[in-house]
Design a protein around this motif. Structure first.
Motif, PDB file in Angstrom:
ATOM      1  N   ARG A 201       4.511  16.539  11.711  1.00 15.46           N
ATOM      2  CA  ARG A 201       3.904  15.564  10.807  1.00 15.46           C
ATOM      3  C   ARG A 201       3.173  14.472  11.587  1.00 15.46           C
ATOM      4  O   ARG A 201       2.102  14.010  11.178  1.00 15.46           O
ATOM      5  CB  ARG A 201       4.982  14.937   9.910  1.00 15.46           C
ATOM      6  N   ILE A 202       3.742  14.042  12.712  1.00 14.30           N
ATOM      7  CA  ILE A 202       3.106  12.971  13.475  1.00 14.30           C
ATOM      8  C   ILE A 202       1.747  13.405  14.005  1.00 14.30           C
ATOM      9  O   ILE A 202       0.799  12.609  14.074  1.00 14.30           O
ATOM     10  CB  ILE A 202       4.026  12.492  14.634  1.00 14.30           C
ATOM     11  N   THR A 203       1.601  14.699  14.354  1.00 13.64           N
ATOM     12  CA  THR A 203       0.316  15.215  14.828  1.00 13.64           C
ATOM     13  C   THR A 203      -0.719  15.165  13.713  1.00 13.64           C
ATOM     14  O   THR A 203      -1.867  14.766  13.926  1.00 13.64           O
ATOM     15  CB  THR A 203       0.468  16.654  15.339  1.00 13.64           C
ATOM     16  N   ILE A 204      -0.310  15.565  12.505  1.00 15.84           N
ATOM     17  CA  ILE A 204      -1.222  15.520  11.353  1.00 15.84           C
ATOM     18  C   ILE A 204      -1.609  14.082  11.059  1.00 15.84           C
ATOM     19  O   ILE A 204      -2.779  13.774  10.802  1.00 15.84           O
ATOM     20  CB  ILE A 204      -0.570  16.168  10.122  1.00 15.84           C
ATOM     21  N   ARG A 205      -0.647  13.171  11.115  1.00 16.81           N
ATOM     22  CA  ARG A 205      -0.939  11.767  10.810  1.00 16.81           C
ATOM     23  C   ARG A 205      -1.887  11.166  11.837  1.00 16.81           C
ATOM     24  O   ARG A 205      -2.720  10.319  11.496  1.00 16.81           O
ATOM     25  CB  ARG A 205       0.357  10.976  10.724  1.00 16.81           C
ATOM     26  N   GLN A 206      -1.755  11.587  13.106  1.00 17.61           N
ATOM     27  CA  GLN A 206      -2.684  11.110  14.129  1.00 17.61           C
ATOM     28  C   GLN A 206      -4.107  11.578  13.815  1.00 17.61           C
ATOM     29  O   GLN A 206      -5.067  10.817  13.929  1.00 17.61           O
ATOM     30  CB  GLN A 206      -2.259  11.617  15.506  1.00 17.61           C
ATOM     31  N   ALA A 207      -4.256  12.841  13.419  1.00 19.10           N
ATOM     32  CA  ALA A 207      -5.575  13.393  13.100  1.00 19.10           C
ATOM     33  C   ALA A 207      -6.180  12.680  11.898  1.00 19.10           C
ATOM     34  O   ALA A 207      -7.356  12.288  11.903  1.00 19.10           O
ATOM     35  CB  ALA A 207      -5.466  14.893  12.829  1.00 19.10           C
ATOM     36  N   LEU A 208      -5.383  12.491  10.846  1.00 20.60           N
ATOM     37  CA  LEU A 208      -5.873  11.812   9.642  1.00 20.60           C
ATOM     38  C   LEU A 208      -6.181  10.346   9.927  1.00 20.60           C
ATOM     39  O   LEU A 208      -7.134   9.785   9.381  1.00 20.60           O
ATOM     40  CB  LEU A 208      -4.839  11.934   8.523  1.00 20.60           C
ATOM     41  N   GLY A 209      -5.369   9.724  10.784  1.00 22.13           N
ATOM     42  CA  GLY A 209      -5.616   8.331  11.141  1.00 22.13           C
ATOM     43  C   GLY A 209      -6.953   8.167  11.835  1.00 22.13           C
ATOM     44  O   GLY A 209      -7.685   7.198  11.582  1.00 22.13           O
ATOM     45  N   ASP A 210      -7.298   9.105  12.712  1.00 22.48           N
ATOM     46  CA  ASP A 210      -8.592   9.055  13.395  1.00 22.48           C
ATOM     47  C   ASP A 210      -9.733   9.190  12.393  1.00 22.48           C
ATOM     48  O   ASP A 210     -10.740   8.478  12.484  1.00 22.48           O
ATOM     49  CB  ASP A 210      -8.684  10.174  14.436  1.00 22.48           C
ATOM     50  N   LEU A 211      -9.595  10.107  11.434  1.00 14.96           N
ATOM     51  CA  LEU A 211     -10.638  10.315  10.429  1.00 14.96           C
ATOM     52  C   LEU A 211     -10.794   9.088   9.537  1.00 14.96           C
ATOM     53  O   LEU A 211     -11.913   8.740   9.128  1.00 14.96           O
ATOM     54  CB  LEU A 211     -10.318  11.545   9.579  1.00 14.96           C
ATOM     55  N   GLN A 212      -9.676   8.421   9.262  1.00 10.82           N
ATOM     56  CA  GLN A 212      -9.744   7.213   8.438  1.00 10.82           C
ATOM     57  C   GLN A 212     -10.454   6.093   9.192  1.00 10.82           C
ATOM     58  O   GLN A 212     -11.266   5.358   8.611  1.00 10.82           O
ATOM     59  CB  GLN A 212      -8.336   6.772   8.033  1.00 10.82           C
ATOM     60  N   LYS A 213     -10.187   5.959  10.494  1.00 11.67           N
ATOM     61  CA  LYS A 213     -10.851   4.941  11.292  1.00 11.67           C
ATOM     62  C   LYS A 213     -12.359   5.170  11.341  1.00 11.67           C
ATOM     63  O   LYS A 213     -13.148   4.225  11.413  1.00 11.67           O
ATOM     64  CB  LYS A 213     -10.282   4.921  12.719  1.00 11.67           C
ATOM     65  N   GLU A 214     -12.774   6.443  11.305  1.00 11.28           N
ATOM     66  CA  GLU A 214     -14.199   6.781  11.329  1.00 11.28           C
ATOM     67  C   GLU A 214     -14.846   6.590   9.969  1.00 11.28           C
ATOM     68  O   GLU A 214     -16.074   6.693   9.841  1.00 11.28           O
ATOM     69  CB  GLU A 214     -14.388   8.232  11.772  1.00 11.28           C
ATOM     70  N   GLY A 215     -14.037   6.345   8.942  1.00 14.43           N
ATOM     71  CA  GLY A 215     -14.582   6.158   7.606  1.00 14.43           C
ATOM     72  C   GLY A 215     -14.861   7.452   6.866  1.00 14.43           C
ATOM     73  O   GLY A 215     -15.524   7.441   5.829  1.00 14.43           O
ATOM     74  N   LEU A 216     -14.347   8.587   7.380  1.00 12.03           N
ATOM     75  CA  LEU A 216     -14.593   9.867   6.728  1.00 12.03           C
ATOM     76  C   LEU A 216     -13.617  10.132   5.582  1.00 12.03           C
ATOM     77  O   LEU A 216     -13.937  10.890   4.663  1.00 12.03           O
ATOM     78  CB  LEU A 216     -14.503  11.012   7.745  1.00 12.03           C
ATOM     79  N   ILE A 217     -12.443   9.524   5.638  1.00 14.91           N
ATOM     80  CA  ILE A 217     -11.480   9.675   4.556  1.00 14.91           C
ATOM     81  C   ILE A 217     -10.882   8.312   4.216  1.00 14.91           C
ATOM     82  O   ILE A 217     -11.004   7.363   4.990  1.00 14.91           O
ATOM     83  CB  ILE A 217     -10.335  10.656   4.918  1.00 14.91           C
ATOM     84  N   PHE A 218     -10.257   8.225   3.043  1.00 16.56           N
ATOM     85  CA  PHE A 218      -9.502   7.029   2.682  1.00 16.56           C
ATOM     86  C   PHE A 218      -8.208   7.487   2.036  1.00 16.56           C
ATOM     87  O   PHE A 218      -8.111   8.602   1.496  1.00 16.56           O
ATOM     88  CB  PHE A 218     -10.299   6.128   1.732  1.00 16.56           C
ATOM     89  N   LYS A 219      -7.183   6.650   2.111  1.00 16.43           N
ATOM     90  CA  LYS A 219      -5.868   7.008   1.592  1.00 16.43           C
ATOM     91  C   LYS A 219      -5.541   6.214   0.337  1.00 16.43           C
ATOM     92  O   LYS A 219      -5.863   5.028   0.238  1.00 16.43           O
ATOM     93  CB  LYS A 219      -4.796   6.780   2.665  1.00 16.43           C
ATOM     94  N   VAL A 220      -4.921   6.874  -0.615  1.00 19.44           N
ATOM     95  CA  VAL A 220      -4.454   6.245  -1.844  1.00 19.44           C
ATOM     96  C   VAL A 220      -2.936   6.343  -1.855  1.00 19.44           C
ATOM     97  O   VAL A 220      -2.378   7.440  -1.766  1.00 19.44           O
ATOM     98  CB  VAL A 220      -5.044   6.936  -3.094  1.00 19.44           C
ATOM     99  N   MET A 221      -2.281   5.187  -1.943  1.00 19.88           N
ATOM    100  CA  MET A 221      -0.824   5.143  -1.877  1.00 19.88           C
ATOM    101  C   MET A 221      -0.205   6.069  -2.913  1.00 19.88           C
ATOM    102  O   MET A 221      -0.514   5.993  -4.093  1.00 19.88           O
ATOM    103  CB  MET A 221      -0.340   3.706  -2.100  1.00 19.88           C
ATOM    104  N   GLY A 222       0.644   6.965  -2.460  1.00 25.09           N
ATOM    105  CA  GLY A 222       1.363   7.861  -3.350  1.00 25.09           C
ATOM    106  C   GLY A 222       0.588   9.088  -3.789  1.00 25.09           C
ATOM    107  O   GLY A 222       1.133   9.954  -4.479  1.00 25.09           O
ATOM    108  N   LYS A 223      -0.696   9.163  -3.403  1.00 22.26           N
ATOM    109  CA  LYS A 223      -1.514  10.309  -3.837  1.00 22.26           C
ATOM    110  C   LYS A 223      -2.067  11.140  -2.691  1.00 22.26           C
ATOM    111  O   LYS A 223      -2.391  12.305  -2.866  1.00 22.26           O
ATOM    112  CB  LYS A 223      -2.670   9.816  -4.711  1.00 22.26           C
ATOM    113  N   GLY A 224      -2.234  10.550  -1.511  1.00 29.16           N
ATOM    114  CA  GLY A 224      -2.723  11.313  -0.380  1.00 29.16           C
ATOM    115  C   GLY A 224      -4.061  10.835   0.137  1.00 29.16           C
ATOM    116  O   GLY A 224      -4.485   9.706  -0.117  1.00 29.16           O
ATOM    117  N   SER A 225      -4.747  11.711   0.854  1.00 25.18           N
ATOM    118  CA  SER A 225      -6.019  11.389   1.497  1.00 25.18           C
ATOM    119  C   SER A 225      -7.180  12.009   0.730  1.00 25.18           C
ATOM    120  O   SER A 225      -7.089  13.140   0.246  1.00 25.18           O
ATOM    121  CB  SER A 225      -6.027  11.898   2.940  1.00 25.18           C
TER     122      SER A 225
END
Length: 259
Positions: A65-89
């Motif tokens: 899970r930590i590997t996936i979160r690192q990948a998603l965190g990088d994408l969020q920093k780039e502005g390619l994705i955003f997260k919604v609490m309780g719903k996902g990316s």
């Protein structure tokens, strides 16, 4: 086929269709980030679509899970994705952009890409030149200039606040024109017969104050791109502007050649 199945499955320990492998010197989270980035950019995941859950990605890539979160965190920093609490990316809407390699008005730059543009005239008045404005026009502070403030819309969403200053005679004529639908650059050239030749500009990142945030429909403190631009007709300064663009929805691009 579900959204989650769009990501090719493969073991983290072998060569796979996804190209994610522990044999590579590139960290696993970086490899996964690149796979997801490609799928976002090629439209596999369109804007506002939901990404697979962390658990689904753990199974798809056979990683922690930590590997996936690192990948998603990088994408969020780039502005390619955003997260919604309780719903996902979710996939973020692509930013509109304007090239700085040509001197263009906002509407001129956006229309060829199919964007709808519109301007709301917030104020138009004669005012005393501040020290900054006076320096740009090489006049004494307190000299009368004409100020025009507009709220610019892109596809019916507020994108920027433009505060422009002109010599009195030009400003008085401009305010009689259709500033909601027409670019000022186009008016200056086509109606006033001014030959716009070049501009000096600088760009910096700032945080939105209460007024800018209210006009742009964003939270106070949100990132903005602030441009100062002085446009010339020949060697004569005719249009000095402060442009405040939403950092979450707009970007400037510039090609730089090495001779």
């Amino acid at each position: 086929m579900s959204q989650a199945k769009k990501v090719h499955r493969g073991s983290a320990g072998d060569g796979s269709a996804s190209g994610v492998t522990a044999i590579s010197p590139v960290p696993l989270h970086t490899q996964i980030r690149e796979v997801l980035r490609r799928q976002i950019l090629d439209g596999t995941y369109p804007p506002h679509s939901q990404m697979p859950s962390e658990s689904q990605m753990m199974n798809l890539f056979s990683v922690s899970r930590i590997t996936i979160r690192q990948a998603l965190g990088d994408l969020q920093k780039e502005g390619l994705i955003f997260k919604v609490m309780g719903k996902g990316s979710f996939v973020a809407k692509p930013k509109a952009f304007q090239s700085l390699s040509r001197l263009q008005g906002f509407g001129e730059a956006m229309s060829p890409s199919g964007y709808e543009t519109y301007s709301l005239l917030m104020s138009a008045r004669e005012t005393e030149a501040s020290i900054v404005v006076a320096q740009q026009f090489s006049i004494k502070p307190g000299t009368q200039v004409f100020e025009i403030q507009r709220l610019r819309y892109l596809n019916r969403e507020p994108i920027s606040v433009d505060v422009s200053y002109f010599p009195i005679d030009i400003g008085r004529r401009l305010v009689q024109e259709d500033l909601a639908a027409r670019d000022i650059f186009v008016i200056l050239e086509n109606d006033f017969d001014l030959n716009l030749t070049h501009a000096d500009l600088q760009i910096e990142a700032i945080c939105a104050d209460e007024s800018l945030a209210r006009h742009l429909g964003i939270a106070e403190g949100s990132p903005l791109l602030r441009m100062e631009r002085m446009t010339y007709a020949g060697d004569v300064p005719v249009d000095f502007e402060f442009l405040y663009y939403r950092g979450d929805a707009f970007q400037y691009r510039l090609r730089i050649d090495r001779s």
